[in-house]
Design an enzyme around this catalytic site. Structure first.
Site, PDB file in Angstrom:
ATOM      1  N   PHE A   1     -10.738  23.815  28.172  1.00 54.46           N
ATOM      2  CA  PHE A   1     -10.376  23.975  26.761  1.00 54.46           C
ATOM      3  C   PHE A   1      -9.824  25.382  26.550  1.00 54.46           C
ATOM      4  O   PHE A   1     -10.434  26.367  26.940  1.00 54.46           O
ATOM      5  CB  PHE A   1     -11.632  23.761  25.901  1.00 54.46           C
ATOM      6  CG  PHE A   1     -11.359  23.717  24.429  1.00 54.46           C
ATOM      7  CD1 PHE A   1     -11.284  22.493  23.772  1.00 54.46           C
ATOM      8  CD2 PHE A   1     -11.181  24.881  23.699  1.00 54.46           C
ATOM      9  CE1 PHE A   1     -11.039  22.441  22.410  1.00 54.46           C
ATOM     10  CE2 PHE A   1     -10.923  24.834  22.337  1.00 54.46           C
ATOM     11  CZ  PHE A   1     -10.859  23.611  21.688  1.00 54.46           C
TER      12      PHE A   1
ATOM     13  N   ILE B   1      -4.452  36.548  35.389  1.00 55.65           N
ATOM     14  CA  ILE B   1      -4.774  36.956  34.016  1.00 55.65           C
ATOM     15  C   ILE B   1      -5.054  35.712  33.183  1.00 55.65           C
ATOM     16  O   ILE B   1      -4.697  34.600  33.570  1.00 55.65           O
ATOM     17  CB  ILE B   1      -3.616  37.760  33.360  1.00 55.65           C
ATOM     18  CG1 ILE B   1      -2.326  36.917  33.299  1.00 55.65           C
ATOM     19  CG2 ILE B   1      -3.371  39.057  34.107  1.00 55.65           C
ATOM     20  CD1 ILE B   1      -1.223  37.553  32.448  1.00 55.65           C
TER      21      ILE B   1
ATOM     22  N   TYR C   1     -17.283  30.003  37.731  1.00 55.15           N
ATOM     23  CA  TYR C   1     -17.491  31.154  36.846  1.00 55.15           C
ATOM     24  C   TYR C   1     -18.278  32.230  37.588  1.00 55.15           C
ATOM     25  O   TYR C   1     -19.381  31.978  38.066  1.00 55.15           O
ATOM     26  CB  TYR C   1     -18.202  30.706  35.567  1.00 55.15           C
ATOM     27  CG  TYR C   1     -17.233  29.980  34.646  1.00 55.15           C
ATOM     28  CD1 TYR C   1     -16.592  30.661  33.619  1.00 55.15           C
ATOM     29  CD2 TYR C   1     -16.904  28.645  34.856  1.00 55.15           C
ATOM     30  CE1 TYR C   1     -15.670  30.015  32.803  1.00 55.15           C
ATOM     31  CE2 TYR C   1     -15.988  27.996  34.048  1.00 55.15           C
ATOM     32  CZ  TYR C   1     -15.370  28.688  33.023  1.00 55.15           C
ATOM     33  OH  TYR C   1     -14.452  28.061  32.222  1.00 55.15           O
TER      34      TYR C   1
ATOM     35  N   ASP D   1      -6.265  33.007  26.791  1.00 55.09           N
ATOM     36  CA  ASP D   1      -6.871  31.759  26.342  1.00 55.09           C
ATOM     37  C   ASP D   1      -6.637  31.489  24.853  1.00 55.09           C
ATOM     38  O   ASP D   1      -6.927  32.333  24.010  1.00 55.09           O
ATOM     39  CB  ASP D   1      -8.397  31.793  26.580  1.00 55.09           C
ATOM     40  CG  ASP D   1      -8.783  31.799  28.051  1.00 55.09           C
ATOM     41  OD1 ASP D   1      -7.886  31.680  28.909  1.00 55.09           O
ATOM     42  OD2 ASP D   1      -9.993  31.898  28.334  1.00 55.09           O
TER      43      ASP D   1
ATOM     44  N   TYR E   1      -3.385  28.656  31.968  1.00 58.26           N
ATOM     45  CA  TYR E   1      -4.142  29.070  33.173  1.00 58.26           C
ATOM     46  C   TYR E   1      -4.418  27.866  34.081  1.00 58.26           C
ATOM     47  O   TYR E   1      -4.237  27.942  35.303  1.00 58.26           O
ATOM     48  CB  TYR E   1      -5.451  29.702  32.699  1.00 58.26           C
ATOM     49  CG  TYR E   1      -6.305  30.335  33.768  1.00 58.26           C
ATOM     50  CD1 TYR E   1      -6.104  31.661  34.167  1.00 58.26           C
ATOM     51  CD2 TYR E   1      -7.360  29.634  34.355  1.00 58.26           C
ATOM     52  CE1 TYR E   1      -6.917  32.252  35.121  1.00 58.26           C
ATOM     53  CE2 TYR E   1      -8.176  30.222  35.305  1.00 58.26           C
ATOM     54  CZ  TYR E   1      -7.946  31.530  35.681  1.00 58.26           C
ATOM     55  OH  TYR E   1      -8.765  32.112  36.631  1.00 58.26           O
TER      56      TYR E   1
HETATM   57  N1  CAA Z   1     -14.658  21.704  23.814  1.00 58.99           N
HETATM   58  C1  CAA Z   1     -14.374  20.974  22.714  1.00 58.99           C
HETATM   59  N2  CAA Z   1     -14.073  21.508  21.531  1.00 58.99           N
HETATM   60  C2  CAA Z   1     -14.084  22.827  21.421  1.00 58.99           C
HETATM   61  C3  CAA Z   1     -14.375  23.672  22.538  1.00 58.99           C
HETATM   62  C4  CAA Z   1     -14.680  23.045  23.746  1.00 58.99           C
HETATM   63  N3  CAA Z   1     -14.976  23.738  24.838  1.00 58.99           N
HETATM   64  N4  CAA Z   1     -14.267  24.947  22.126  1.00 58.99           N
HETATM   65  C5  CAA Z   1     -13.908  24.940  20.827  1.00 58.99           C
HETATM   66  N5  CAA Z   1     -13.811  23.663  20.397  1.00 58.99           N
HETATM   67  C6  CAA Z   1     -13.420  23.192  19.082  1.00 58.99           C
HETATM   68  C7  CAA Z   1     -13.859  24.144  18.006  1.00 58.99           C
HETATM   69  O1  CAA Z   1     -15.172  23.807  17.603  1.00 58.99           O
HETATM   70  C8  CAA Z   1     -12.820  23.907  16.944  1.00 58.99           C
HETATM   71  O2  CAA Z   1     -13.135  22.716  16.268  1.00 58.99           O
HETATM   72  P1  CAA Z   1     -12.658  22.526  14.737  1.00 58.99           P
HETATM   73  O3  CAA Z   1     -11.178  22.644  14.713  1.00 58.99           O
HETATM   74  O4  CAA Z   1     -13.159  21.159  14.422  1.00 58.99           O
HETATM   75  O5  CAA Z   1     -13.347  23.623  13.974  1.00 58.99           O
HETATM   76  C9  CAA Z   1     -11.541  23.643  17.715  1.00 58.99           C
HETATM   77  O6  CAA Z   1     -11.998  23.191  19.016  1.00 58.99           O
HETATM   78  C10 CAA Z   1     -10.638  24.836  17.880  1.00 58.99           C
HETATM   79  O7  CAA Z   1     -11.437  25.926  18.232  1.00 58.99           O
HETATM   80  P2  CAA Z   1     -10.939  27.405  18.024  1.00 58.99           P
HETATM   81  O8  CAA Z   1     -10.171  27.529  16.767  1.00 58.99           O
HETATM   82  O9  CAA Z   1     -12.111  28.294  18.260  1.00 58.99           O
HETATM   83  O10 CAA Z   1      -9.900  27.533  19.220  1.00 58.99           O
HETATM   84  P3  CAA Z   1      -9.160  28.830  19.707  1.00 58.99           P
HETATM   85  O11 CAA Z   1      -7.713  28.536  19.813  1.00 58.99           O
HETATM   86  O12 CAA Z   1      -9.596  30.022  18.936  1.00 58.99           O
HETATM   87  O13 CAA Z   1      -9.648  28.981  21.210  1.00 58.99           O
HETATM   88  C11 CAA Z   1     -11.094  29.634  22.901  1.00 58.99           C
HETATM   89  C12 CAA Z   1     -10.980  29.038  21.515  1.00 58.99           C
HETATM   90  C13 CAA Z   1     -10.660  31.101  22.894  1.00 58.99           C
HETATM   91  C14 CAA Z   1     -10.225  28.916  23.910  1.00 58.99           C
HETATM   92  C15 CAA Z   1     -12.544  29.486  23.254  1.00 58.99           C
HETATM   93  O14 CAA Z   1     -12.868  28.116  23.210  1.00 58.99           O
HETATM   94  C16 CAA Z   1     -12.866  30.011  24.644  1.00 58.99           C
HETATM   95  O15 CAA Z   1     -12.904  31.201  24.879  1.00 58.99           O
HETATM   96  N6  CAA Z   1     -13.156  29.084  25.529  1.00 58.99           N
HETATM   97  C17 CAA Z   1     -13.500  29.433  26.910  1.00 58.99           C
HETATM   98  C18 CAA Z   1     -12.278  29.422  27.734  1.00 58.99           C
HETATM   99  C19 CAA Z   1     -12.671  29.700  29.149  1.00 58.99           C
HETATM  100  O16 CAA Z   1     -13.582  29.110  29.722  1.00 58.99           O
HETATM  101  N7  CAA Z   1     -11.943  30.611  29.770  1.00 58.99           N
HETATM  102  C20 CAA Z   1     -12.250  30.953  31.125  1.00 58.99           C
HETATM  103  C21 CAA Z   1     -11.912  32.393  31.327  1.00 58.99           C
HETATM  104  S1  CAA Z   1     -12.526  32.961  32.869  1.00 58.99           S
HETATM  105  C22 CAA Z   1     -11.515  32.301  33.969  1.00 58.99           C
HETATM  106  O17 CAA Z   1     -10.530  31.718  33.664  1.00 58.99           O
HETATM  107  C23 CAA Z   1     -11.919  32.509  35.389  1.00 58.99           C
HETATM  108  C24 CAA Z   1     -12.043  31.237  36.098  1.00 58.99           C
HETATM  109  O18 CAA Z   1     -11.165  30.869  36.820  1.00 58.99           O
HETATM  110  C25 CAA Z   1     -13.276  30.417  35.943  1.00 58.99           C
END
Ligand code: CAA
Length: 248
Positions: A149, A92, A186, A95, A154
């Site tokens: 990030f 699960i 992915y 994030d 996870y």
């Molecule tokens: N790299 C650098 N900075 C980033 C970033 C990244 N990838 N993503 C967001 N930021 C920045 C934002 O711009 C923001 O900057 P400011 O504070 O200056 O505005 C800051 O970081 C914080 O961003 P958020 O407030 O949006 O952060 P959040 O706590 O809401 O979380 C998140 C955001 C939900 C993690 C979102 O970034 C996300 O969904 N990321 C993808 C995560 C991902 O790849 N998950 C994989 C799921 S699938 C899986 O896990 C299967 C597998 O094995 C591959």
């Protein structure tokens, strides 16, 4: 793999269904073990494996529950026979960045994704060793290799899974039991498709082969590692990520 008995945790999930299908098509009898609370999902799973008849069946389990895992193994061994293939695919996500992550989000991910592997292996590693044959395949993630990030929980669990894999592989190497992990990149699963679209688009654009992975890309490697003649591969991690992360 003729008539080998396999348990696939997370068996009705995005990768799980395809893994169950592939193992069954390779000759195994497969138990898809997953939470019994999602009736709709279980029904969809039933349709997806209907053509395989009784070669694939569903059994409820919560992998976070040690005793429930023991009970599952006992049920399967009593009804189908000795389990010789275990695929730990239950996983699960919760994030969010660490500064926003609460204790429950940490615990949920570690308990299912990492404790779940212990809970299942603990009940099977003895019998597999005693019988002189076993295949344990842990579904980790590219994000356990690179960190991602918003995924401290996870990524920690998935990296931990590989340490577990290597340690257990050493313990059972002389017993005919192999333990390996696969690190999918992915893939087209619900877990990935719920990532916000703009973020997902950026991720997919960075995959060198130019496409998202399909569950069948992962299932094919599971079947390869589960085969009787794959006995010289153990303690390995096989990345299946379209070139998203390359390591030596
Ligand atoms: N790299 C650098 N900075 C980033 C970033 C990244 N990838 N993503 C967001 N930021 C920045 C934002 O711009 C923001 O900057 P400011 O504070 O200056 O505005 C800051 O970081 C914080 O961003 P958020 O407030 O949006 O952060 P959040 O706590 O809401 O979380 C998140 C955001 C939900 C993690 C979102 O970034 C996300 O969904 N990321 C993808 C995560 C991902 O790849 N998950 C994989 C799921 S699938 C899986 O896990 C299967 C597998 O094995 C591959």
């Amino acid at each position: 793999m003729q008539d080998r008995i396999a348990i696939v945790t997370g068996g009705i999930g995005g990768l799980g269904v395809e893994i169950c299908r592939r193992l069954a098509l390779s000759g195994s009898r497969v138990v898809a073990a997953d939470l019994g609370t999602r009736a709709e999902r279980i029904a969809v799973f039933g349709e997806a494996v209907a053509d395989l008849g009784d070669r694939v069946r569903f059994e409820p389990v919560d992998v976070a529950d040690f005793d429930a895992c023991r009970n599952l193994v006992e049920r399967v061994e009593a009804t189908l026979g000795p389990v010789s293939i275990l695929v730990n695919g239950a996983g699960i996500t919760r994030d969010t960045t660490l500064r926003k992550m609460d204790r429950a989000q940490w615990d949920a991910v570690l308990t299912v994704n990492l404790d779940g592997v212990f809970n299942m292996c603990r009940h099977l590693v003895g019998p597999m060793s005693d019988r002189g044959h076993g295949r344990i395949i842990n579904i980790s993630s590219v994000n356990g290799q690179t960190g991602q990030f918003g995924q401290t929980n996870y990524s920690a669990a998935k990296a931990g899974m590989h340490g577990f894999t290597m340690a257990l592989a050493r313990e059972v190497a002389r017993k005919g039991v192999t333990v390996n992990s696969i690190s999918p990149g992915y893939c087209r699963t619900d877990l990935v498709m719920t990532i916000p679209e703009d973020i997902r688009r950026d991720i997919v654009a960075r995959i060198p082969v130019g496409r998202i992975g399909e569950p069948s890309d992962i299932a094919r490697v599971v079947a390869f590692l589960a085969a009787d003649d794959a006995g010289f591969i153990t303690g390995a991690n096989i990345p299946v990520n379209g070139g998203y992360f390359m390591d030596f």
